[in-house]
Each structure stands twice: as structure tokens, then as C-alpha cells.
Write a protein that holds these residues in place. Sequence first.
Motif, PDB file in Angstrom:
ATOM      1  N   GLN A  13       0.828  -1.202   0.000  1.00 60.59           N
ATOM      2  CA  GLN A  13       0.000   0.000   0.000  1.00 60.59           C
ATOM      3  C   GLN A  13       0.867   1.259   0.000  1.00 60.59           C
ATOM      4  O   GLN A  13       0.598   2.213  -0.701  1.00 60.59           O
ATOM      5  CB  GLN A  13      -0.909  -0.021   1.234  1.00 60.59           C
ATOM      6  N   SER A  18       3.998   1.415  -0.976  1.00 58.92           N
ATOM      7  CA  SER A  18       4.847   1.521  -2.160  1.00 58.92           C
ATOM      8  C   SER A  18       4.076   2.020  -3.368  1.00 58.92           C
ATOM      9  O   SER A  18       4.655   2.416  -4.366  1.00 58.92           O
ATOM     10  CB  SER A  18       5.495   0.175  -2.470  1.00 58.92           C
ATOM     11  N   ARG A  19       2.742   2.007  -3.276  1.00 62.49           N
ATOM     12  CA  ARG A  19       1.967   2.526  -4.414  1.00 62.49           C
ATOM     13  C   ARG A  19       1.677   4.003  -4.277  1.00 62.49           C
ATOM     14  O   ARG A  19       1.083   4.601  -5.154  1.00 62.49           O
ATOM     15  CB  ARG A  19       0.680   1.730  -4.544  1.00 62.49           C
ATOM     16  N   ASP A  20       2.086   4.577  -3.163  1.00 63.54           N
ATOM     17  CA  ASP A  20       1.902   6.017  -2.976  1.00 63.54           C
ATOM     18  C   ASP A  20       3.167   6.709  -3.464  1.00 63.54           C
ATOM     19  O   ASP A  20       4.091   6.962  -2.709  1.00 63.54           O
ATOM     20  CB  ASP A  20       1.655   6.301  -1.493  1.00 63.54           C
TER      21      ASP A  20
END
Lengths: 391, 384
Positions: A30, A32-34
Amino acid sequence: MTDERERTALPRIARWGRRLAAMTWKEVLQLSRDLPLLLFLLYSFSVAVLVSGVGITMQLRNANLLVHDGDHSQSSRELIHRFQAPYFHFTGEISDARQGLRELDQGRAMLVLDIPPRFHEALVSGERTAVQLLVDTSNAPQGFSAAGYTVRIAGAFGSQLGLASIGLSGNAMQSLPVIESAHRVWFNPNQDETWFQSMSTVLRMITLFGVLLPAAALVREKERGTIEQLLVSPLSPFQIMFSKILAMAGIILIATGLAVYGVLRPVFHVPMKGPDGLFFALTALHIFTTAGLGLVAATIARNQAQVGMMTLFLVGPMMLLSGITSPFESMPQWVQTVMTFSPLKYYIDVTYGVMLKGAGLDVLWKPAGTMLLLGGTLFVLGMWRFRRQFE
Amino acid sequence: MNLRVIRAMALKEWKETTRDRPFLLLAFLLPVLWLTVFGYGLVLDVENIPFAVLDRDHSALSREYIYRFIQSRYFLFRGYAADERALDRLLTETKIRAAVVVPERFEEQLAAGEPVAVQTLFDGTFPLHTDIAKGYVIAINQAFTEERLIDYVRRRRGFTYEQASRLIRPLAVEVRYLYNEEVRSTWSMVPGLIMFTMMLASSLLTALGVVREKETGSIYNIYSSTVSRGEFLVGKLLPYIVISIINVCVLWLMAVTMFHVPFRGSFLFFFSASILFILCTTGIGLLISLLVQTQMAALIITMVVAMIPTILFSGLLVPVASLSQGAQVQAHLLPAMYYTNIVRGSFLKGVGADVLWIDLLALAAFAAGMSVLTYQLFSKRPTT
């Protein structure tokens, strides 16, 4: 019967671990997708550390000095000459004292030295004389420090002149009862301030991210309602909370590694006297403790806006009062007492102890133990509040 | 720009904020509590440096010398050490920050008119504090030396005390501390802290403004409505600007009444500069809010952006003049430095727009830049 239990215990632990790992991995994904957040994390532990290390000296440097020389004699010139870099920066002479005040008002000068007429004459004939110094003390510590330097410079200058006048000149100092100050500075012999500044920025970043990341992650679940899904899943509250700490701690540790091996060591040559493993282990402990603080805040807050204000409220005093920004021993007693609850205070001792002093656990067991105790208490408190809210 | 639409937007935002009671409470409480804690607690004067002594001479004179350190308010005596190894351990364990080693034959040599080297050991982990501590030691040594010299000249040359002291101390420095006559830490800190508090609190207040709507999806109501970009942004900002203005006034009142910091400038000038600064800080918050996708990212980025450079590059602790070139550039790029000049100038120096117009102009330019940037960045037709 006991046999049975033993046979099921192992798979149960394995399952428990797998679930924790799955939750932790979910948090990592979660985060790392920001992308903006990741980029910023990278920036904070590399460029920001670099800039602060290169850029800042808190020691008195380049204090702008203006001189009003009413004498223009050999002595006055000699005195002015003693105001040396790096402490002072001689910005020029002024012809009139009022101009000095104006320059001080505008912040273009920090000090104005006023040398009276007949300065040389008075000194040679053995009279007492005085120079006047105007100091801008709108930044009190710096102004005070600059005044201290000036008094010392003038004092030494005066003594030497006086002694010279009775035939005891500079070379004859060897036969005078003077105390020579021999200094030896430990742990940072060259007084390299880049070490201190770059390290303290890393400490600030670790603390800031350590409090905020897990706190925000937990409140986000509350705000969006996904926490309800987690609660009906076969996860215990401990697993829900601990997985967040694990994930964030892992990410912050990697970032810290980047700062240490990418900036502190190759660029600033911070020595790292102690074992690297110990430093990272204690860093993990510090993150655990600060994360505990964040989680407690997260159980109180309803949404991310609240948790943001709450953590700001906690982190601000930690940053300014724990001892990296201001001298801890000089703080009022009540601040020192309150700050015994700041994990950063112990982490400062630990970091400088391991990196610069080469201290091991035999010396650092006390701050490390206190951190563990503090972190454990906070975590238990957070758990208790979390359970009470949802069960 | 339709004023009624702006009012409606602002009202909606205001209600959303005020109905979140804990948030509202913190928005007003945080600045007040911070100023109280930091104003009373943040001491920058280096005092009470814990130190130990290794006296190898054990003479009357060495005790007198050591006593100078013990009675100084800058040092805190932690006892005598038996040997250098003990000092080593005390320093490593951070029990002491400094140590004085008085050599053998200290009294004998001084009495015979010979120089003596006294060694001081420092913990160098905090270079600034070490530097200041060194200064204190040199000052004590210098004062002690002067007395020895006066004594020496009297004995050797038969001067009176008066003559000898005039000879050794012919030059005095009359120091006049300007703006902060008693060199009180609080006087210089409290105005700086107003800047620090406003910088952090008001940018964080706004940071979640837009991204919260993005995350919950309520932004689509705006996308599909007739509210224009400008109206939306102005309406978003207004409530937070109002809260921040109230806070600045409260902080000003606290500084004047609680901390008794003199306010020598013009309130009108200070107030208008504060509004400009608030436009800058709320603008920073809004900009971050527009750039990120999650509230978590907005929170963290705002906190780091607002906190770290403000502690380091604003002039709060370190004068901008003593920063390196690169750091000075960074200091000039952010609004905090200009506002620090204005706050300190208005409180302590009593100067106004005639001197501080550059800072005021810089703040105005920054605020204008922020408005243009946020207006350009916000689109009602997002690409994703």
C-alpha cells in the motif's frame, strides 16, 4: 492429549506468522503505491540530510562586524585585525556612529565596535580606556557569544600591550605565570559540525516518519471503515497493529540504511565506531517506540486530520526539547522531567554513543532499556485502547 | 468569481471543520500550548555543563582555580576523578561533558612565574555546545591569568595593586546589548516561536483540505458543479485563514502579556505582514494537498517540509548570515526567514515597513506565486 497439543502448536504458530506476514506485506504494498510519498521519503533521507550537513553551522560564524574607528592608529588597527574569520566577518568602517545603529536596525551588521579617539595615546601612556561594542541580541545566544569573544580578544590585547610597556613582551611570555588553555576534544576531534548536523537530521526524519506512518496507516483504516473488515477476518488486534509497525519500521530502516551508507559515510565520513548491527537494532527499537506513540494517538483520533494535529503536537516538542536542538543539561528541570517520556532523548544518546563514541551495550543498556520499556508500555496502551474501541 | 458561491464554499468548509470538535480544539489549542511549552522550556543558553576535575596538584592554588569552575553557573560540578581512565569512562557514558585536568606543580610553577598548561577535555558530539564551553573555559583561564599577572608584577616590580591592575587590564569593553537589553533567551525566542508555530500549524490545517475530498470521492461533486476553480480554492482557504489569523492574534497577546516581550513596532504592520505570511503557509498546505493522492502523504510531506527547513534555515536558531551558500539559497526560497525578520523586527527592534519592506515584498511575492501555482495545478478535469 499433550502430544496432540504439541502437534497442533507448531502449525498454529506458523499460521499466526503467515497471517502477520501477509498483513505486513499488504502495508508495504500500500505504501509503495503512494508514489509522491515514496519519492519524498527518498528525498528526506538523502538530499535533505546532505543539505543540512553542508549548510548549517550553529557555532558563531561570519558575525558581521562594523567598526567606527575614531583613532586610526597602530593600536586600533591591530585590535581590529584580531577579529578574525571564521567567527567574525569584517564588513567595513563607518564614519559616524548613527550609521552603525541604522545598519543594526536593518540587520546588515550584528556588531558595531566603536574605538574612541586617543585610543592609542591612552594605552601607551598607561591610562585606562574602553571601547564600546553594540551587539544585536535579537538572537540572544549568538549575540551573547559574539560579545564574549570580543571581551576575550580585547582583554588579551590589553594585557599584552600592558606587559610590553614594562618590557615583558610577547616572546617573554614563557617566563610569565600564565595559564595556557590546552583543549582536547573527544569523539569529534576536528569539531566537524557536518557530522552533528547530518546525523541530527537523520534522527529527526526517523522520528517524524516513525510516529506518523503507522499512525496514519491505522487511522486510515478507521476512517475508510476497512478496519471492520480486518476485525472480522481471522486476525487478532495484535496482528493488525503490529503488522503496521513491522512494515513501516522495515521501510524506515531501509531509508536509514540509505542515509548512513549513501550520505553519512561516503560524503561526511562520519566514523561509525560501534558495530553497524547494534546501531540498526537500536534504530529499530526507536522506531518501535515512536510507532507506539503514534498508535496511541491513532486510537484516540477519528480521522487523519485529527491524527495529523495530534502527532504534530507530540513531535514538535520532541524535536526541539530532546537535546539535538538545544542543550539538554541547561533546560529547566520540568522540561527534563517531561522529556524522559520522549524516546528521541534516549535515541540521541544511543546514536551518538554508537557512532562517535564507539560505545557498546555495556554503556548503552540504560537508554536502550528505557526505550524498550517506554515502547512496550505505549504498545500495550495502544492495544488496550484499540480492543476497547472495537470489541 | 462569484462572491455568493465563495461564501457557500467557505461556509461548507467551515462547518466541516467546526463540526470535527477534536480537530477544531487542537487547531486553536496547539499554538497556545506550543508557545507556552517552548517559551518557558526552550533554553538555548548553554549552562550547567556537567564536568569533573582531575587535580594532580592538590595545592591551595589549584583548589582556588577549580573553585572558579565550581561556582560558575555555566558548569555543574560532578566530582573529582581519580585518574584519566575514570574521566574517559565518564565522558563515554555521557555523565560529564567536560573535564579539567590540573597538572602537577601547578602552584609551584605559577609562583615561580612560569606558564602552566591546563588541559580541558570536551565531549565533542555537540560541536556548538563544545564551542561555547570552550569559550567559558578560556574566559575563566584568562581571568585567572590576569590575577596571577597582577600578583606577579606587584611582587617583581613593586607596583601597587591599582597600578598593576591598570597595567594588566588597560582596555575595557563596554558592551551594549541592543534590542534585548538583558539578553533574555525568551525575548528572542518567543517572537521566533510565533513564526515556527504559525508555519507548522496553519500549513498542516490546510494540508488535508483538497486531498480529503479526493480520497473520500466528494470532490466529484465539485467537478460536476458550477463552482469555478478560483471559487473552490478561495472558499477552501478562507476558513483556515480565519483560524490562523485568530491564532496569530492570540500568540501576539501571549507574547506581550505572558512573556512580557516588548512590542516596539507598529501593530498594523505586523498584522498585515502576518496575513501575508498566513497566505504563504496555507498556500503551501494547499499546494501539497493538490499534488498528492492520499491524506497520509499530505500529512507527512507537509510536516517535513514545514518543520525541518523552518528549524534549520529560518533564522530561528542560526542567523542566516552564518549559513553556507547553498543553505542561504534555500533559506531565501522559503517564507519563514522573511517572517522571522519581520516578527523580530516588530517586537524587539521596533522597525517598520521602512526597513522591512524587502521582507514584506518577498512574502507578498511568495503568496502571489502560491496562488498562481495552485490555480494552475487544480483542474476540474483530472486526467486520472
